[in-house]
Design a protein around this motif. Sequence first.
Motif, PDB file in Angstrom:
ATOM      1  N   LYS A   1       0.838  -1.220   0.000  1.00 34.21           N
ATOM      2  CA  LYS A   1       0.000   0.000   0.000  1.00 34.21           C
ATOM      3  C   LYS A   1       0.864   1.258   0.000  1.00 34.21           C
ATOM      4  O   LYS A   1       0.616   2.192  -0.756  1.00 34.21           O
ATOM      5  CB  LYS A   1      -0.895  -0.028   1.253  1.00 34.21           C
ATOM      6  CG  LYS A   1      -1.406   1.317   1.719  1.00 34.21           C
ATOM      7  CD  LYS A   1      -2.215   1.156   2.992  1.00 34.21           C
ATOM      8  CE  LYS A   1      -2.466   2.447   3.742  1.00 34.21           C
ATOM      9  NZ  LYS A   1      -1.320   2.958   4.504  1.00 34.21           N
ATOM     10  N   ASN A   2       1.886   1.282   0.867  1.00 33.32           N
ATOM     11  CA  ASN A   2       2.639   2.524   1.027  1.00 33.32           C
ATOM     12  C   ASN A   2       3.658   2.756  -0.090  1.00 33.32           C
ATOM     13  O   ASN A   2       4.370   3.752  -0.079  1.00 33.32           O
ATOM     14  CB  ASN A   2       3.298   2.576   2.407  1.00 33.32           C
ATOM     15  CG  ASN A   2       2.257   2.764   3.499  1.00 33.32           C
ATOM     16  OD1 ASN A   2       1.103   3.115   3.213  1.00 33.32           O
ATOM     17  ND2 ASN A   2       2.645   2.518   4.750  1.00 33.32           N
TER      18      ASN A   2
ATOM     19  N   ASP B   1      -7.795   1.946  -0.345  1.00 31.73           N
ATOM     20  CA  ASP B   1      -6.978   3.135  -0.595  1.00 31.73           C
ATOM     21  C   ASP B   1      -6.608   3.256  -2.072  1.00 31.73           C
ATOM     22  O   ASP B   1      -6.503   4.366  -2.601  1.00 31.73           O
ATOM     23  CB  ASP B   1      -5.697   3.110   0.253  1.00 31.73           C
ATOM     24  CG  ASP B   1      -5.903   3.800   1.607  1.00 31.73           C
ATOM     25  OD1 ASP B   1      -7.070   3.929   2.040  1.00 31.73           O
ATOM     26  OD2 ASP B   1      -4.895   4.203   2.226  1.00 31.73           O
TER      27      ASP B   1
ATOM     28  N   ARG C   1      -4.730   8.900   3.377  1.00 32.98           N
ATOM     29  CA  ARG C   1      -3.544   9.712   3.582  1.00 32.98           C
ATOM     30  C   ARG C   1      -2.801   9.979   2.276  1.00 32.98           C
ATOM     31  O   ARG C   1      -2.221  11.034   2.047  1.00 32.98           O
ATOM     32  CB  ARG C   1      -2.607   8.953   4.529  1.00 32.98           C
ATOM     33  CG  ARG C   1      -1.403   9.690   4.981  1.00 32.98           C
ATOM     34  CD  ARG C   1      -1.803  10.677   6.003  1.00 32.98           C
ATOM     35  NE  ARG C   1      -0.733  11.522   6.470  1.00 32.98           N
ATOM     36  CZ  ARG C   1      -0.980  12.632   7.140  1.00 32.98           C
ATOM     37  NH1 ARG C   1      -2.219  13.012   7.392  1.00 32.98           N
ATOM     38  NH2 ARG C   1       0.002  13.370   7.560  1.00 32.98           N
TER      39      ARG C   1
ATOM     40  N   GLY D   1      -6.601   9.559   6.280  1.00 34.83           N
ATOM     41  CA  GLY D   1      -5.647   8.599   6.829  1.00 34.83           C
ATOM     42  C   GLY D   1      -6.054   8.188   8.218  1.00 34.83           C
ATOM     43  O   GLY D   1      -7.019   8.705   8.785  1.00 34.83           O
ATOM     44  N   CYS D   2      -5.319   7.236   8.751  1.00 31.94           N
ATOM     45  CA  CYS D   2      -5.651   6.712  10.076  1.00 31.94           C
ATOM     46  C   CYS D   2      -5.575   7.809  11.124  1.00 31.94           C
ATOM     47  O   CYS D   2      -4.691   8.670  11.065  1.00 31.94           O
ATOM     48  CB  CYS D   2      -4.658   5.606  10.440  1.00 31.94           C
ATOM     49  SG  CYS D   2      -4.906   4.126   9.478  1.00 31.94           S
TER      50      CYS D   2
ATOM     51  N   LEU E   1      -4.345   8.800  14.272  1.00 32.39           N
ATOM     52  CA  LEU E   1      -3.292   8.287  15.163  1.00 32.39           C
ATOM     53  C   LEU E   1      -2.732   9.387  16.049  1.00 32.39           C
ATOM     54  O   LEU E   1      -1.613   9.307  16.519  1.00 32.39           O
ATOM     55  CB  LEU E   1      -2.144   7.700  14.318  1.00 32.39           C
ATOM     56  CG  LEU E   1      -2.538   6.713  13.216  1.00 32.39           C
ATOM     57  CD1 LEU E   1      -1.354   6.382  12.332  1.00 32.39           C
ATOM     58  CD2 LEU E   1      -3.119   5.438  13.822  1.00 32.39           C
TER      59      LEU E   1
ATOM     60  N   ARG F   1      -0.881  14.367  12.913  1.00 29.16           N
ATOM     61  CA  ARG F   1      -0.266  13.892  11.667  1.00 29.16           C
ATOM     62  C   ARG F   1      -0.003  15.135  10.819  1.00 29.16           C
ATOM     63  O   ARG F   1      -0.753  15.469   9.901  1.00 29.16           O
ATOM     64  CB  ARG F   1      -1.191  12.925  10.930  1.00 29.16           C
ATOM     65  CG  ARG F   1      -1.497  11.677  11.739  1.00 29.16           C
ATOM     66  CD  ARG F   1      -1.994  10.568  10.882  1.00 29.16           C
ATOM     67  NE  ARG F   1      -0.960  10.054   9.997  1.00 29.16           N
ATOM     68  CZ  ARG F   1      -1.147   9.035   9.151  1.00 29.16           C
ATOM     69  NH1 ARG F   1      -2.318   8.439   9.099  1.00 29.16           N
ATOM     70  NH2 ARG F   1      -0.171   8.621   8.367  1.00 29.16           N
TER      71      ARG F   1
ATOM     72  N   ASP G   1       3.369   0.674  12.159  1.00 30.53           N
ATOM     73  CA  ASP G   1       2.152   0.066  11.615  1.00 30.53           C
ATOM     74  C   ASP G   1       1.978  -1.381  12.086  1.00 30.53           C
ATOM     75  O   ASP G   1       0.891  -1.942  11.949  1.00 30.53           O
ATOM     76  CB  ASP G   1       2.167   0.112  10.080  1.00 30.53           C
ATOM     77  CG  ASP G   1       2.032   1.533   9.553  1.00 30.53           C
ATOM     78  OD1 ASP G   1       1.748   2.433  10.360  1.00 30.53           O
ATOM     79  OD2 ASP G   1       2.211   1.744   8.344  1.00 30.53           O
TER      80      ASP G   1
ATOM     81  N   ARG H   1      -1.671   6.195  19.220  1.00 29.13           N
ATOM     82  CA  ARG H   1      -1.812   4.923  18.527  1.00 29.13           C
ATOM     83  C   ARG H   1      -2.067   3.757  19.481  1.00 29.13           C
ATOM     84  O   ARG H   1      -1.614   2.626  19.234  1.00 29.13           O
ATOM     85  CB  ARG H   1      -0.579   4.641  17.669  1.00 29.13           C
ATOM     86  CG  ARG H   1      -0.888   3.608  16.605  1.00 29.13           C
ATOM     87  CD  ARG H   1       0.056   3.576  15.453  1.00 29.13           C
ATOM     88  NE  ARG H   1      -0.659   3.068  14.287  1.00 29.13           N
ATOM     89  CZ  ARG H   1      -0.144   2.930  13.090  1.00 29.13           C
ATOM     90  NH1 ARG H   1       1.092   3.273  12.865  1.00 29.13           N
ATOM     91  NH2 ARG H   1      -0.869   2.468  12.098  1.00 29.13           N
TER      92      ARG H   1
ATOM     93  N   LEU I   1      -6.862   1.328  10.621  1.00 27.58           N
ATOM     94  CA  LEU I   1      -6.521   0.134   9.839  1.00 27.58           C
ATOM     95  C   LEU I   1      -5.808  -0.936  10.659  1.00 27.58           C
ATOM     96  O   LEU I   1      -6.201  -2.108  10.675  1.00 27.58           O
ATOM     97  CB  LEU I   1      -5.678   0.595   8.635  1.00 27.58           C
ATOM     98  CG  LEU I   1      -4.749  -0.319   7.874  1.00 27.58           C
ATOM     99  CD1 LEU I   1      -5.413  -1.600   7.428  1.00 27.58           C
ATOM    100  CD2 LEU I   1      -4.207   0.429   6.667  1.00 27.58           C
ATOM    101  N   ARG I   2      -4.734  -0.539  11.339  1.00 27.94           N
ATOM    102  CA  ARG I   2      -3.921  -1.577  12.008  1.00 27.94           C
ATOM    103  C   ARG I   2      -4.547  -2.076  13.307  1.00 27.94           C
ATOM    104  O   ARG I   2      -4.307  -3.217  13.702  1.00 27.94           O
ATOM    105  CB  ARG I   2      -2.495  -1.083  12.262  1.00 27.94           C
ATOM    106  CG  ARG I   2      -1.791  -0.538  11.028  1.00 27.94           C
ATOM    107  CD  ARG I   2      -1.623  -1.537   9.902  1.00 27.94           C
ATOM    108  NE  ARG I   2      -1.201  -0.828   8.676  1.00 27.94           N
ATOM    109  CZ  ARG I   2      -1.040  -1.396   7.497  1.00 27.94           C
ATOM    110  NH1 ARG I   2      -1.269  -2.685   7.332  1.00 27.94           N
ATOM    111  NH2 ARG I   2      -0.672  -0.676   6.448  1.00 27.94           N
TER     112      ARG I   2
ATOM    113  N   ARG J   1      -9.008  -0.841   3.815  1.00 27.05           N
ATOM    114  CA  ARG J   1      -8.150   0.236   3.311  1.00 27.05           C
ATOM    115  C   ARG J   1      -6.760  -0.306   2.975  1.00 27.05           C
ATOM    116  O   ARG J   1      -6.085   0.227   2.088  1.00 27.05           O
ATOM    117  CB  ARG J   1      -7.971   1.321   4.372  1.00 27.05           C
ATOM    118  CG  ARG J   1      -9.045   2.380   4.427  1.00 27.05           C
ATOM    119  CD  ARG J   1      -8.564   3.565   5.275  1.00 27.05           C
ATOM    120  NE  ARG J   1      -7.296   4.047   4.778  1.00 27.05           N
ATOM    121  CZ  ARG J   1      -6.330   4.589   5.530  1.00 27.05           C
ATOM    122  NH1 ARG J   1      -6.506   4.751   6.821  1.00 27.05           N
ATOM    123  NH2 ARG J   1      -5.190   4.980   4.999  1.00 27.05           N
TER     124      ARG J   1
HETATM  125  C1  LIG Z   1      -1.145   4.708   9.204  1.00 25.44           C
HETATM  126  C2  LIG Z   1      -1.397   3.978   8.127  1.00 25.44           C
HETATM  127  O1  LIG Z   1      -1.829   4.401   6.946  1.00 25.44           O
HETATM  128  P1  LIG Z   1      -2.130   5.885   6.424  1.00 25.44           P
HETATM  129  O2  LIG Z   1      -0.864   6.663   6.546  1.00 25.44           O
HETATM  130  O3  LIG Z   1      -2.472   5.637   5.005  1.00 25.44           O
HETATM  131  O4  LIG Z   1      -3.238   6.425   7.255  1.00 25.44           O
HETATM  132  C3  LIG Z   1      -1.184   2.523   8.120  1.00 25.44           C
HETATM  133  O5  LIG Z   1      -1.076   1.972   7.005  1.00 25.44           O
HETATM  134  O6  LIG Z   1      -1.151   1.913   9.181  1.00 25.44           O
END
Ligand SMILES: C=C(OP(=O)(O)O)C(=O)O
Length: 421
Positions: free
Chosen positions: A22-23, A50, A95, A118-119, A121, A124, A306, A332, A371-372, A398
């Motif tokens: 994904k990233n 995503d 994100r 995005g998540c 957390l 950000r 993650d 987180r 997500l995580r 996602r």
């Molecule tokens: C934080 C995550 O994704 P994103 O940056 O896309 O929110 C993730 O993949 O755990």
Amino acid sequence: MVRYRVRGGNALRGTAFIQGAKNAVLPMIGAALLAPKGRTVLRNVPIIEDVRRAVELAEAVGAYVELHESERTLVIDASRVDSPVLPAEIARRFRGSVLFTPALLHRLGEAVVEGVGGCNLGSRNLDFHYLGYKRLGAIVDEEETVIHVKASGLTGATLYLDTPSHTGTENLIMAAALAKGTTVIENAALEPEVLDVIDMLTKMGARISGGGTGFITVEGVDELHAVEHTVMPDRLDAGVFAMAAAITGGELSLVGTGLDLGVVRYKLEQMGVEFARQGAVLHVRSEGKLRPINIITDTYPGFATDLQSPMMTVAALADGTSYIHERIFDGRFALAGELNKMGANVEVDGSRAVVRGRTPLTGTQVTAHDLRSGIALVLAGLAAEGETVIDSGYLIDRGHAHLAARMRALGADITREISER
Ligand SMILES: C=C(OP(=O)(O)O)C(=O)O
Ligand SMILES: CC(=O)N[C@H]1[C@@H](OP(=O)(O)OP(=O)(O)OC[C@H]2O[C@@H](n3ccc(=O)[nH]c3=O)[C@H](O)[C@@H]2O)O[C@H](CO)[C@@H](O)[C@@H]1O
């Protein structure tokens, strides 16, 4: 509303197919928009939400995109990109939307960011991205939640990141790739996904050196062209499957991992999980009896933030007290409360968590806050007694492709349901 239902108790056995990262794919879709002619082909694309949002966003700015799901291939024609606006209703859902800004700046001279998702957390921030664009000659205006970046051509400069931001590094490399002259990015991210994006940009004609050293030099070129590129494996997806074997006393062959799991493998080995590299396949085996562990998250090559949540589930199933220190994000630990509902004993104090295992887990209704934490609850469900119901499954979708089908093929009792609410 997507919901996952997991009934625990089955050991996972067989061959697990690891998806593309994904990233890595999200910045690559952003990079594809830098090419004014031809069609870009991305292979090994994970079929995740995503990516669907990224396709919608690319279409919203004027690109023509084909997502061939069964071939896991994206074909992107960016020749008619004509709108600088990243619409809020798509951009706020992931994100990766911020990764479209360099292409819009180069192609249209402006980018209007109506929001970035995005998540959730904690903080950000995106200041490194916008400060970097300013150092390269852009004007950045903020009006409430909308950010307007304008530039009639960028010029190379020396940039320094206070911390090695993952998407920040990718964005500044893409911005510098077509800037006039030389850009140096100091304290750049070292993540393998960043290196994969550099590989793709290099094929496109960019001149980038120093990837993986923390000091990246980019010599600007006049144009980039469309290429074919295969997305690297998703080390987070691979880590989750390794953990699924670990907690269920299972045995899995991970196909498509390519790279090693680094510190994640070493930590799981310390817990008693056995790994063996068999050529291109990474074999994982566990008796299901786990020792406790200490985890400190860090940027690469440290323990990936993650995988901190999935590892919290593993720690809850280990015999003894584990310690987790989250150093990347300030919010987180939402998973702790959900795991405790299932019978875990996790105590959070600021950026630290103490996990006292092993406590038997019992299935119940739980919430994925991101997500995580969602995938961590799926893991908990695999090891729990009874049924675990996880809402909202969209967050899991996602980042993990066809999760229920892939886990069912390994013996897990898991279903993905779509309900009215
Ligand atoms: C934080 C995550 O994704 P994103 O940056 O896309 O929110 C993730 O993949 O755990
Ligand atoms: C799409 C994508 O690739 N997402 C990943 C990326 O997110 P993302 O690129 O958003 O994460 P960053 O590396 O930028 O952020 C890490 C930390 O740096 C801070 N920061 C970041 C940028 C900035 O301009 N200012 C600032 O202060 C953030 O608030 C955060 O605390 O890396 C994270 C950290 O490995 C991963 O969890 C995400 O899965």
